[in-house]
Design an enzyme around this catalytic site. Sequence first.
Site, PDB file in Angstrom:
ATOM      1  N   ASP A 114       0.920  -1.122   0.265  1.00 50.26           N
ATOM      2  CA  ASP A 114      -0.082   0.051   0.542  1.00 50.26           C
ATOM      3  C   ASP A 114       0.685   1.810   0.005  1.00 50.26           C
ATOM      4  O   ASP A 114       1.525   0.852  -1.241  1.00 50.26           O
ATOM      5  CB  ASP A 114      -0.838  -0.354   1.166  1.00 50.26           C
ATOM      6  CG  ASP A 114      -2.293   0.951   0.776  1.00 50.26           C
ATOM      7  OD1 ASP A 114      -2.908   0.744   0.432  1.00 50.26           O
ATOM      8  OD2 ASP A 114      -1.775   1.920   2.128  1.00 50.26           O
ATOM      9  N   HIS A 306      -7.130  -6.323  -0.909  1.00 53.54           N
ATOM     10  CA  HIS A 306      -6.195  -5.730   0.027  1.00 53.54           C
ATOM     11  C   HIS A 306      -4.625  -5.473  -0.045  1.00 53.54           C
ATOM     12  O   HIS A 306      -3.779  -5.349   0.261  1.00 53.54           O
ATOM     13  CB  HIS A 306      -6.373  -4.198  -0.615  1.00 53.54           C
ATOM     14  CG  HIS A 306      -5.800  -3.043  -0.125  1.00 53.54           C
ATOM     15  ND1 HIS A 306      -4.804  -2.358  -1.038  1.00 53.54           N
ATOM     16  CD2 HIS A 306      -5.631  -2.009   1.099  1.00 53.54           C
ATOM     17  CE1 HIS A 306      -4.260  -1.788  -0.409  1.00 53.54           C
ATOM     18  NE2 HIS A 306      -4.914  -1.462   0.586  1.00 53.54           N
TER      19      HIS A 306
END
Length: 334
Positions: A114, A306
Amino acid sequence: MTTPTDRLATDMPPCTQVQANGIPVAVYEQHFTDPQRLRVLFLHGFPELAYSWRHQLRALAALGYGVAAPDLRGYGRTGPHGELEDYRMAQLARDVTGVLDAFGVQRAVLVGHDFGGALAWTLARDHADRVLGIVSLNTPYTRRTETDLVETMRRTRGPDHYMVRFQVPGEAERLLGADVRATFEGLMRRPGLSQQDFAQLPAALRALPPELFGHEPRLQGEPFLAPDELEVYVRAYERTGFTGPLNWYRNLHRNWLDTAGTPDHVAVPALMVSAADDHFLPPATTRGMEAIVPDLERALVPDCGHWTQQERPEAVNRLLHEWIARRFGPARTG
């Protein structure tokens, strides 16, 4: 149920505080000062902690690597430091090189996820002398565009996209911090939809406005954290709040200004790991990276959203060990 302190002690290497770039940084590390070991440094994303890497730290340390993961500026036991502009990417990169300096490490393999992936790419580009190689989970390295990322998201995804909304001081703090437990209970889940099904949702949902974080059943699959693992995040963010982490987003325009004239090129070896059903950073965003990262390999984690290293830790651990060992040799040299 065990306490968050118990989980940190059980799941993570010992935590030490070092001075890096003028601030105290909390770093969880094992054998990271040992010059006979290949060192691997893990950089977490938003809204996470060094704790996000617990599976990888344990696995790679057992294989003989020296491993470390800091709570990055604004997060966890490091906490907030400085003014808003101190969270620009160039400063955050100096935080990381300062951590390497504190442990006497000249070069390490960087693994980022991320926003930690964006930070790892920055280090690989601007501080290549400190980087053996880079593994990015989910986050591509992209060319500098005509507008900064916030304006790009505003034009392509609309004014309600979370990156756009995060720019408003206090708004995201109110949304995410009103019920920290509900925020993390909702966010830390496997995806409820495949990438194909997500593409069929109304545009208002595909824009991923922050009101949906933890509150949109169509996007939520099964949780992947045990209750006492969840508690680590809840207690950390109840203590520090969200402003420090959100400041990373609030510097996207400054980062764009800072990189004017910077060559879009990463020369170190790199592995791009995508997750098939990541709706924040879908695999399609990595197209064309070979033009700016010539020594690039790719991997795809299927049936994963994610939070890749926490959702599918065994798959990520295998990919990391195989690539690092093949590209840089054995974990120990003596």
